[in-house]
Design a protein around this motif. Structure first.
Motif, PDB file in Angstrom:
ATOM      1  N   HIS A  64       0.854  -1.045   0.053  1.00  0.00           N
ATOM      2  CA  HIS A  64      -0.088   0.090   0.016  1.00  0.00           C
ATOM      3  C   HIS A  64       0.826   1.212   0.045  1.00  0.00           C
ATOM      4  N   ARG A 117       2.552   6.816  -6.821  1.00  0.00           N
ATOM      5  CA  ARG A 117       1.484   7.830  -6.956  1.00  0.00           C
ATOM      6  C   ARG A 117       1.931   9.129  -6.926  1.00  0.00           C
ATOM      7  N   LEU A 118       2.728   9.384  -5.818  1.00  0.00           N
ATOM      8  CA  LEU A 118       3.162  10.888  -5.626  1.00  0.00           C
ATOM      9  C   LEU A 118       4.521  11.064  -6.605  1.00  0.00           C
ATOM     10  N   PRO A 178       5.946   8.951  -9.523  1.00  0.00           N
ATOM     11  CA  PRO A 178       5.890   7.894 -10.386  1.00  0.00           C
ATOM     12  C   PRO A 178       7.346   7.437 -11.119  1.00  0.00           C
ATOM     13  N   SER A 187       2.867   1.584  -3.274  1.00  0.00           N
ATOM     14  CA  SER A 187       2.048   2.146  -4.345  1.00  0.00           C
ATOM     15  C   SER A 187       1.703   3.742  -4.066  1.00  0.00           C
ATOM     16  N   GLU A 188       1.405   3.994  -2.924  1.00  0.00           N
ATOM     17  CA  GLU A 188       1.114   5.385  -2.854  1.00  0.00           C
ATOM     18  C   GLU A 188       2.359   6.382  -2.977  1.00  0.00           C
TER      19      GLU A 188
END
Length: 199
Positions: free
Chosen positions: A108, A115-116, A118, A111-112
């Motif tokens: 988790h 997102r912030l 890439p 993945s976050e």
């Protein structure tokens, strides 16, 4: 420089050097980066995160994981316009959770972090490692490949992908990645032994 603190597992300080002639110290430290300095920021952040991971591993891993997770939200609020800094905190929490054998929480956070930010080969590499531990080999390979695409000289990613491919019996592809490790780091004894064994 890594310093322990009572309320936090560690603090990382990044030195900025001495101010130029005629500058006050505070003005220099709090001044804006020029374009060259800003370009160096991702590399500095990577080194700082490595130092933080080392400091965390010197203490209790489980405690470090929970404390780092608790720091994520305040860090994201503190750096709303700087996704690189936010991603660093989230990635550090992911590393701590991975090391504490909490893979779902680690996934988790990684993945976050992606997102912030890439374009973080280190985060792709970390995600690959968690997927590999879970037996999700294709997902691991995909993230190792993406880490290499973003950072072609990433020896750890080449080596790890080579290991996965060798275990799958894809020996020519494995040899390619071991040869890439040796091209970048000719003194890598482990990669040389594996390459020669596969010939």
């Amino acid at each position: 420089h890594v310093a322990r603190r009572r309320l936090l597992p560690f603090r990382v300080r990044v030195g900025v050097g001495r101010p130029p002639a005629g500058w006050e110290g505070a003005d220099y430290v709090l001044g804006k980066w020029n374009d060259d300095e800003a370009a160096e920021l991702p590399f500095v952040v990577d080194k700082a995160s490595d130092a933080a991971i080392l400091a965390m591993r010197m203490g209790d891993v489980e405690t470090g994981a929970d404390e780092l997770v608790a720091l994520v939200e305040p860090a994201l609020k503190a750096f709303p316009d700087d996704p690189t800094m936010g991603a660093m905190y989230v990635r550090l929490a992911g590393v701590a959770l991975r090391d504490a054998d909490r893979p779902e929480e680690a996934l988790h956070h990684f993945s976050e972090a992606l997102r912030l930010q890439p374009d973080s080969p280190k985060t792709h590499y970390n995600l690959a490692g968690v997927f590999l531990r879970q037996g999700k080999v294709q997902e691991a390979k995909d993230h190792y490949k993406e880490a290499i695409r973003q950072k072609p000289n990433y020896t750890k990613a080449h080596f790890s992908l080579g290991m996965v491919l060798a275990k799958q019996g894809k020996l020519n592809k494995a040899m390619y990645h071991f040869s890439e490790v040796l091209r970048i780091d000719p003194d890598n004894v482990t990669a040389r032994k594996l390459y020669e064994r596969l010939q």
